[in-house]
Scaffold this active site. Structure first.
Site, mmCIF file in Angstrom:
data_model
loop_
_atom_site.group_PDB
_atom_site.id
_atom_site.type_symbol
_atom_site.label_atom_id
_atom_site.label_comp_id
_atom_site.label_asym_id
_atom_site.label_seq_id
_atom_site.Cartn_x
_atom_site.Cartn_y
_atom_site.Cartn_z
ATOM 1 N N ASP A 189 34.712 38.462 -1.261
ATOM 2 C CA ASP A 189 33.063 38.236 -1.073
ATOM 3 C C ASP A 189 33.503 36.347 -0.625
ATOM 4 O O ASP A 189 34.324 36.539 -1.756
ATOM 5 C CB ASP A 189 32.728 38.215 -1.716
ATOM 6 C CG ASP A 189 30.480 37.821 -1.238
ATOM 7 O OD1 ASP A 189 30.406 38.376 -0.049
ATOM 8 O OD2 ASP A 189 30.178 37.719 -2.246
ATOM 9 N N ASP A 248 30.279 33.676 0.083
ATOM 10 C CA ASP A 248 29.618 33.237 -0.777
ATOM 11 C C ASP A 248 29.631 33.890 -2.359
ATOM 12 O O ASP A 248 28.898 34.802 -2.887
ATOM 13 C CB ASP A 248 27.995 33.207 -0.336
ATOM 14 C CG ASP A 248 28.239 32.287 1.019
ATOM 15 O OD1 ASP A 248 28.574 31.345 1.404
ATOM 16 O OD2 ASP A 248 27.634 33.334 2.054
#
Length: 339
Positions: free
Chosen positions: A16, A18
């Site tokens: 991922d 953010d």
């Protein structure tokens, strides 16, 4: 890489962005260095993001500027997953109304679809993704098209997204506008639903991936749905209290303060009497309360507490007050972000 490190069994990291690699425009401290070290050791890096607002090229440029090894082909976005999902359900060359940014438009064109901006162009589908300049007018166009029967697809259902200033509204929150106005629920392409992880697997050819994320409801649940291991890092939105009270589908295989843990041995959590022990910590449930004692790195205390709490909760969720009391009295906060 050192021998017997956490990363050793895996050939690909499905990362991922953010809250894991960066927060807003700035890198999470130490993340680029950890990723360079992984790549130098032969591990494939795939950046898998629910953010559909930017193109893979723009994201790769941002990552490179932060010092993380990245090419456009290493980035897999929910826009790409949404575009594939739409392309499998509508006729080639169909008009698709984009309630979002250039990332969605580019992904749709790559699948031979025609992005449009008004309901008057009779789109076969409406695809929504977060964009900084998302307007009321565009939400109206999407609502009109869905009311007329267009397929409604959301790039992701994240209600919030992390930033350098805190949590901001995510695409899931914005998609509720069209859903509420039409009574039609969107088909979701992003995590934790299967399409984005399927897209990632197709693009990387991974045999033994490790999902790395900061959110229980997207990254970790998505890994569970895909049947692969996950590492939860505490550099984003999830804190210790969230983790300890997680339900069965949101419990990661590994917990770490940050990405540097990839290059260290992962300490075993071992049965100890009627509880569990990790390094200098022990955890057990007694009288409906979590009892956590020990010393050393707080992250090891959290690992022991997770195993003890998840065992006690079984298929349910632990009582928040009972868990919070143990955290407040036992963990000093070093190496673990507070609840």
């Amino acid at each position: 890489m050192d021998s017997n490190t956490l990363i050793d069994p895996y050939d690909t990291l499905l990362l991922d962005l953010d809250g894991v690699v960066y927060l807003g425009r700035d890198a999470v401290p130490g993340a680029p260095e950890a990723l360079r070290r992984a790549a130098e050791g032969g591990v494939r890096l795939a950046y898998v993001t629910n953010n559909a607002s930017r193109t893979p090229g723009a994201i790769a440029e941002h990552l490179s500027a932060l010092g993380a090894p990245a090419r456009a082909e290493d980035v897999v976005t929910s826009a790409q997953a949404a575009a594939r999902l739409v392309a499998e359900r509508v006729e080639p060359g169909s008009a698709v109304l984009v309630v979002g940014g250039m990332g969605l438009r580019s992904a749709l064109r790559a699948h031979g679809l025609r992005p449009v901006s008004t309901a008057a162009e009779e789109p076969a589908a409406v695809v929504q993704g977060i964009a900084p300049d998302l307007s009321y007018g565009l939400l109206c166009e999407g609502t009109l098209a869905v009311r007329r029967g267009a397929l409604f697809v959301a790039a992701n259902a994240d209600t919030t997204m992390p930033s350098g200033r805190g949590e901001s509204p995510g695409n899931g929150a914005m998609a509720r506008v069209i859903a509420a106005a039409t009574g039609v629920e969107p088909v979701v392409a992003g995590k934790p639903e299967p399409p984005l992880h399927r897209e990632s697997m197709l693009r990387t050819g991974s045999r033994r991936p490790l999902v790395v994320g900061d959110r229980l409801d997207t990254d970790i649940e998505g890994a569970t749905n895909a049947g692969v291991d996950a590492l939860l890092v505490l550099t984003g939105v999830t804190g210790p209290l969230d983790l300890l009270t997680a339900g069965p589908h949101r419990r990661p295989a590994y917990v770490a303060a940050d990405l540097s843990a990839l290059h260290r041995p992962y300490p075993a959590v071992l049965r100890s009497g009627d509880g569990w022990a990790c390094e200098g910590w022990s955890a057990r449930w007694d009288g409906g309360r979590l009892r956590l004692d020990g010393h050393g790195e707080a992250i090891d205390g959290l690992r022991a507490a997770c195993t003890a709490t998840w065992e006690a909760a079984g298929e349910g969720r632990a009582d928040e007050d009972a868990v919070k009391a143990a955290l407040d009295s036992s963990l000093p906060g070093e190496g673990v972000r507070r609840p």
